[in-house]
Design a protein around this motif. Structure first.
Motif, PDB file in Angstrom:
ATOM      1  N   VAL A 117     -13.628  -3.301   1.987  1.00  0.00           N
ATOM      2  CA  VAL A 117     -12.949  -3.098   0.701  1.00  0.00           C
ATOM      3  C   VAL A 117     -13.401  -4.191  -0.253  1.00  0.00           C
ATOM      4  CG1 VAL A 117     -10.742  -2.990  -0.501  1.00  0.00           C
ATOM      5  CG2 VAL A 117     -10.937  -2.063   1.818  1.00  0.00           C
ATOM      6  N   THR A 118     -13.914  -3.797  -1.426  1.00  0.00           N
ATOM      7  CA  THR A 118     -14.320  -4.781  -2.444  1.00  0.00           C
ATOM      8  C   THR A 118     -13.079  -5.287  -3.161  1.00  0.00           C
ATOM      9  OG1 THR A 118     -16.435  -3.650  -2.736  1.00  0.00           O
ATOM     10  CG2 THR A 118     -15.752  -5.175  -4.470  1.00  0.00           C
ATOM     11  N   LEU A 119     -12.799  -6.566  -3.004  1.00  0.00           N
ATOM     12  CA  LEU A 119     -11.567  -7.147  -3.540  1.00  0.00           C
ATOM     13  C   LEU A 119     -11.464  -6.983  -5.045  1.00  0.00           C
ATOM     14  CD1 LEU A 119      -8.986  -8.834  -3.276  1.00  0.00           C
ATOM     15  CD2 LEU A 119     -10.421 -10.891  -3.331  1.00  0.00           C
ATOM     16  N   ALA A 120     -12.541  -7.253  -5.782  1.00  0.00           N
ATOM     17  CA  ALA A 120     -12.488  -7.215  -7.245  1.00  0.00           C
ATOM     18  C   ALA A 120     -12.059  -5.845  -7.762  1.00  0.00           C
ATOM     19  CB  ALA A 120     -13.840  -7.602  -7.833  1.00  0.00           C
ATOM     20  N   GLU A 121     -12.506  -4.776  -7.089  1.00  0.00           N
ATOM     21  CA  GLU A 121     -12.149  -3.424  -7.523  1.00  0.00           C
ATOM     22  C   GLU A 121     -10.645  -3.185  -7.421  1.00  0.00           C
ATOM     23  OE1 GLU A 121     -14.351  -0.625  -5.264  1.00  0.00           O
ATOM     24  OE2 GLU A 121     -16.307  -1.175  -6.131  1.00  0.00           O
ATOM     25  N   GLU A 125      -7.772  -2.650 -10.452  1.00  0.00           N
ATOM     26  CA  GLU A 125      -6.906  -1.479 -10.497  1.00  0.00           C
ATOM     27  C   GLU A 125      -5.435  -1.874 -10.582  1.00  0.00           C
ATOM     28  OE1 GLU A 125      -7.786   0.811  -7.052  1.00  0.00           O
ATOM     29  OE2 GLU A 125      -9.812   1.394  -7.735  1.00  0.00           O
ATOM     30  N   VAL A 126      -5.039  -2.841  -9.758  1.00  0.00           N
ATOM     31  CA  VAL A 126      -3.633  -3.253  -9.747  1.00  0.00           C
ATOM     32  C   VAL A 126      -3.257  -3.934 -11.058  1.00  0.00           C
ATOM     33  CG1 VAL A 126      -1.928  -4.723  -8.608  1.00  0.00           C
ATOM     34  CG2 VAL A 126      -3.574  -3.449  -7.237  1.00  0.00           C
ATOM     35  N   VAL A 127      -4.133  -4.805 -11.555  1.00  0.00           N
ATOM     36  CA  VAL A 127      -3.848  -5.492 -12.822  1.00  0.00           C
ATOM     37  C   VAL A 127      -3.735  -4.478 -13.960  1.00  0.00           C
ATOM     38  CG1 VAL A 127      -4.806  -7.066 -14.556  1.00  0.00           C
ATOM     39  CG2 VAL A 127      -4.826  -7.705 -12.135  1.00  0.00           C
ATOM     40  N   CYS A 153     -10.103  -4.766   5.652  1.00  0.00           N
ATOM     41  CA  CYS A 153      -8.671  -4.523   5.559  1.00  0.00           C
ATOM     42  C   CYS A 153      -8.421  -3.060   5.211  1.00  0.00           C
ATOM     43  CB  CYS A 153      -8.039  -5.426   4.497  1.00  0.00           C
ATOM     44  SG  CYS A 153      -8.556  -5.044   2.811  1.00  0.00           S
ATOM     45  N   GLU A 154      -7.162  -2.702   5.096  1.00  0.00           N
ATOM     46  CA  GLU A 154      -6.806  -1.376   4.616  1.00  0.00           C
ATOM     47  C   GLU A 154      -6.574  -1.452   3.116  1.00  0.00           C
ATOM     48  OE1 GLU A 154      -2.911   0.929   4.856  1.00  0.00           O
ATOM     49  OE2 GLU A 154      -3.972   1.621   6.648  1.00  0.00           O
ATOM     50  N   ARG A 155      -7.244  -0.581   2.367  1.00  0.00           N
ATOM     51  CA  ARG A 155      -7.197  -0.659   0.907  1.00  0.00           C
ATOM     52  C   ARG A 155      -5.771  -0.506   0.367  1.00  0.00           C
ATOM     53  NH1 ARG A 155     -11.427   0.326  -2.943  1.00  0.00           N
ATOM     54  NH2 ARG A 155     -10.574   0.592  -5.039  1.00  0.00           N
ATOM     55  N   LEU A 156      -5.015   0.453   0.897  1.00  0.00           N
ATOM     56  CA  LEU A 156      -3.662   0.674   0.404  1.00  0.00           C
ATOM     57  C   LEU A 156      -2.771  -0.529   0.677  1.00  0.00           C
ATOM     58  CD1 LEU A 156      -1.656   2.572  -0.936  1.00  0.00           C
ATOM     59  CD2 LEU A 156      -1.179   3.558   1.318  1.00  0.00           C
ATOM     60  N   ALA A 157      -2.949  -1.162   1.848  1.00  0.00           N
ATOM     61  CA  ALA A 157      -2.163  -2.353   2.167  1.00  0.00           C
ATOM     62  C   ALA A 157      -2.520  -3.502   1.228  1.00  0.00           C
ATOM     63  CB  ALA A 157      -2.382  -2.762   3.619  1.00  0.00           C
ATOM     64  N   LEU A 158      -3.813  -3.672   0.935  1.00  0.00           N
ATOM     65  CA  LEU A 158      -4.230  -4.702  -0.015  1.00  0.00           C
ATOM     66  C   LEU A 158      -3.637  -4.428  -1.395  1.00  0.00           C
ATOM     67  CD1 LEU A 158      -5.946  -7.158  -0.813  1.00  0.00           C
ATOM     68  CD2 LEU A 158      -7.875  -5.587  -1.160  1.00  0.00           C
ATOM     69  N   ASP A 159      -3.654  -3.174  -1.817  1.00  0.00           N
ATOM     70  CA  ASP A 159      -3.041  -2.789  -3.091  1.00  0.00           C
ATOM     71  C   ASP A 159      -1.571  -3.174  -3.107  1.00  0.00           C
ATOM     72  OD1 ASP A 159      -1.382  -0.745  -4.713  1.00  0.00           O
ATOM     73  OD2 ASP A 159      -3.391  -0.418  -5.514  1.00  0.00           O
ATOM     74  N   GLN A 160      -0.873  -2.914  -2.006  1.00  0.00           N
ATOM     75  CA  GLN A 160       0.555  -3.218  -1.926  1.00  0.00           C
ATOM     76  C   GLN A 160       0.799  -4.720  -1.988  1.00  0.00           C
ATOM     77  OE1 GLN A 160       2.812  -1.154  -2.329  1.00  0.00           O
ATOM     78  NE2 GLN A 160       4.424  -1.138  -0.803  1.00  0.00           N
ATOM     79  N   ILE A 161      -0.029  -5.501  -1.318  1.00  0.00           N
ATOM     80  CA  ILE A 161       0.106  -6.961  -1.346  1.00  0.00           C
ATOM     81  C   ILE A 161      -0.059  -7.478  -2.771  1.00  0.00           C
ATOM     82  CG2 ILE A 161      -1.074  -9.101  -0.694  1.00  0.00           C
ATOM     83  CD1 ILE A 161      -1.605  -7.812   2.043  1.00  0.00           C
ATOM     84  N   LEU A 162      -1.135  -7.061  -3.432  1.00  0.00           N
ATOM     85  CA  LEU A 162      -1.396  -7.536  -4.793  1.00  0.00           C
ATOM     86  C   LEU A 162      -0.311  -7.071  -5.755  1.00  0.00           C
ATOM     87  CD1 LEU A 162      -5.238  -6.880  -4.860  1.00  0.00           C
ATOM     88  CD2 LEU A 162      -4.123  -9.128  -4.875  1.00  0.00           C
ATOM     89  N   ASP A 163       0.109  -5.819  -5.606  1.00  0.00           N
ATOM     90  CA  ASP A 163       1.150  -5.288  -6.485  1.00  0.00           C
ATOM     91  C   ASP A 163       2.425  -6.113  -6.378  1.00  0.00           C
ATOM     92  OD1 ASP A 163       3.639  -3.358  -6.865  1.00  0.00           O
ATOM     93  OD2 ASP A 163       2.009  -2.490  -8.023  1.00  0.00           O
ATOM     94  N   ASN A 164       2.845  -6.426  -5.157  1.00  0.00           N
ATOM     95  CA  ASN A 164       4.065  -7.210  -4.966  1.00  0.00           C
ATOM     96  C   ASN A 164       3.936  -8.621  -5.532  1.00  0.00           C
ATOM     97  OD1 ASN A 164       5.974  -5.476  -3.654  1.00  0.00           O
ATOM     98  ND2 ASN A 164       4.709  -5.535  -1.825  1.00  0.00           N
ATOM     99  N   LEU A 165       2.802  -9.273  -5.272  1.00  0.00           N
ATOM    100  CA  LEU A 165       2.643 -10.655  -5.727  1.00  0.00           C
ATOM    101  C   LEU A 165       2.550 -10.742  -7.255  1.00  0.00           C
ATOM    102  CD1 LEU A 165       0.201 -12.160  -3.076  1.00  0.00           C
ATOM    103  CD2 LEU A 165       2.686 -12.423  -3.236  1.00  0.00           C
ATOM    104  N   ILE A 166       1.799  -9.832  -7.865  1.00  0.00           N
ATOM    105  CA  ILE A 166       1.660  -9.877  -9.321  1.00  0.00           C
ATOM    106  C   ILE A 166       2.966  -9.464  -9.995  1.00  0.00           C
ATOM    107  CG2 ILE A 166       0.391  -8.979 -11.309  1.00  0.00           C
ATOM    108  CD1 ILE A 166      -2.027  -8.632  -9.428  1.00  0.00           C
ATOM    109  N   THR A 167       3.661  -8.475  -9.425  1.00  0.00           N
ATOM    110  CA  THR A 167       4.961  -8.089  -9.970  1.00  0.00           C
ATOM    111  C   THR A 167       5.941  -9.254  -9.920  1.00  0.00           C
ATOM    112  OG1 THR A 167       4.669  -5.772  -9.349  1.00  0.00           O
ATOM    113  CG2 THR A 167       6.916  -6.516  -9.694  1.00  0.00           C
ATOM    114  N   ASN A 168       5.947  -9.987  -8.812  1.00  0.00           N
ATOM    115  CA  ASN A 168       6.812 -11.170  -8.722  1.00  0.00           C
ATOM    116  C   ASN A 168       6.439 -12.215  -9.765  1.00  0.00           C
ATOM    117  OD1 ASN A 168       8.407 -10.239  -6.678  1.00  0.00           O
ATOM    118  ND2 ASN A 168       7.948 -11.901  -5.267  1.00  0.00           N
ATOM    119  N   ALA A 169       5.139 -12.415  -9.969  1.00  0.00           N
ATOM    120  CA  ALA A 169       4.698 -13.392 -10.968  1.00  0.00           C
ATOM    121  C   ALA A 169       5.179 -12.991 -12.363  1.00  0.00           C
ATOM    122  CB  ALA A 169       3.181 -13.521 -10.939  1.00  0.00           C
ATOM    123  N   ILE A 170       5.157 -11.689 -12.638  1.00  0.00           N
ATOM    124  CA  ILE A 170       5.640 -11.211 -13.940  1.00  0.00           C
ATOM    125  C   ILE A 170       7.145 -11.437 -14.055  1.00  0.00           C
ATOM    126  CG2 ILE A 170       5.945  -9.171 -15.393  1.00  0.00           C
ATOM    127  CD1 ILE A 170       3.331  -8.086 -14.136  1.00  0.00           C
TER     128      ILE A 170
END
Length: 264
Positions: A117-121, A125-127, A153-170
Motif C-alpha cells: 500500500v502506497t502511504l502517500a495515496e 485520500e483521507v485528508v 498492511c491492509e489499505r482499509l485498516a490504514l485508512d481507518q487509522i489515519l481517519d481516526n488520528l486526523i479527526t482527533n487532531a481536528i
C-alpha cells in the motif's frame, strides 16, 4: 470507655467447604459477565451493520447526482450542496464502520490481509475527505509524506487509522495547524499526526488507548464521539505488526506516531 473488641484469633476461619462455595460463586459471576459482554458486542455488531448497510445505496445515488450536476453546473449551489451531502454520508458510513470494527476486534474476528500500500495515496485520500471538517474547525492540514513509502498492511485498516488520528487532531487541535508526516526507519514507516491544541496530560496518555476513554474526561466539554477511536488505532496497528505512541504536554498539542512495516 471502649466496647468489647474481637481479635483476629476469635474470627472463625473459612473452611474448605466455604472456600469452595466462594470460588464457585466467583466462577458463576465471571461466566455471567462474559455472557453479558458477548451479548453486548453482538448487539453492537448488529446495530453497526443495520446502520451502515442502508447508507450504501444512498451514497451511490448521491455519487450519481454529484456527477450529473458537476457536468452541467459544477459551480452552482446545488453541486456544492451535493458535495457536502456526499461528505456527510461518507462520514456516517465511516462512523458505523468504526462500531463494526470495534465489535470485530473485541471478539477476535478482525482479520487483516497485508498487501503493498502506497502511504502517500491513502494519506491524500483521507485528508481530502476530512478537509471540509478541518476547514469548519479553522484548521489547515499540511502533508509531508514521501511518495516512495510502500507499506505492508491492509489499505482499509490504514485508512481507518489515519481517519481516526486526523479527526482527533481536528477535534482537539483548537483550530491550529495539523501536520501529517512520515519517514523511514529501518524496516518500518513512522507516521506522525501532530496538532497544536489542548494536549494530553502524562497521566492520561495510557488511558486514552483504552476503550470508551477520551483525552478530555469531562463529558460536558469533550467533543462528540464513542471514545473508541484510539483504542481501535492501537488494535489495528498491532494487528498489522506495528504500534502507536503519543507525545504530548497540556497546552502544547499532541503528536501520535504509528509504526507499520514496510513492504519488502
Amino acid at each position: 470507655m471502649s466496647g468489647p473488641e474481637t481479635s483476629l484469633a476469635e474470627i472463625p476461619p473459612v473452611g474448605p467447604a466455604g472456600a469452595a462455595d466462594e470460588a464457585a460463586a466467583l466462577r458463576r459471576e465471571v461466566a455471567a459477565l462474559r455472557r453479558a459482554l458477548a451479548e453486548r458486542d453482538a448487539f453492537l455488531a448488529g446495530v453497526a451493520h443495520e446502520l451502515r448497510n442502508p447508507m450504501t445505496p444512498i451514497l451511490g445515488q448521491v455519487e450519481r447526482l454529484v456527477g450529473a450536476v458537476e457536468r452541467e453546473a459544477p459551480e452552482g449551489r446545488v453541486a456544492q450542496g451535493l458535495v457536502q451531502l456526499r461528505w456527510l454520508v461518507e462520514r456516517y458510513v465511516r462512523r458505523a464502520t468504526t462500531l463494526l470494527d470495534v465489535s470485530r476486534a473485541q471478539t477476535g474476528q478482525l482479520a487483516l490481509l497485508a498487501a503493498p500500500v502506497t502511504l502517500a495515496e491513502v494519506v491524500d485520500e483521507v485528508v481530502a475527505s476530512l478537509s471540509p471538517m478541518a476547514a469548519h474547525a479553522g484548521s489547515a492540514i499540511t502533508v509531508a509524506v514521501p511518495d516512495d513509502l510502500v507499506l505492508s498492511c491492509e489499505r482499509l485498516a490504514l485508512d481507518q487509522i489515519l481517519d481516526n488520528l486526523i479527526t482527533n487532531a481536528i477535534k482537539y487541535g483548537d483550530a491550529g495547524p495539523i501536520t501529517v508526516a512520515a519517514d523511514r526507519e529501518a524496516a518500518e514507516a513512522r507516521i506522525r499526526v501532530s496538532d497544536t491544541g489542548i494536549g494530553i496530560g502524562e497521566a492520561d496518555q495510557a488511558r486514552i488507548f483504552e476503550r470508551f476513554e477520551r483525552a478530555v474526561a469531562d463529558p460536558g466539554t469533550a467533543p462528540t464521539g464513542f471514545g473508541v477511536g484510539l483504542w481501535l488505532v492501537r488494535r489495528l496497528a498491532e494487528a498489522m505488526g506495528g504500534g502507536v505512541a503519543v507525545h504530548s504536554r497540556p497546552g502544547e498539542g499532541a503528536t501520535f506516531t504509528v509504526t507499520l512495516p514496510l513492504h519488502d
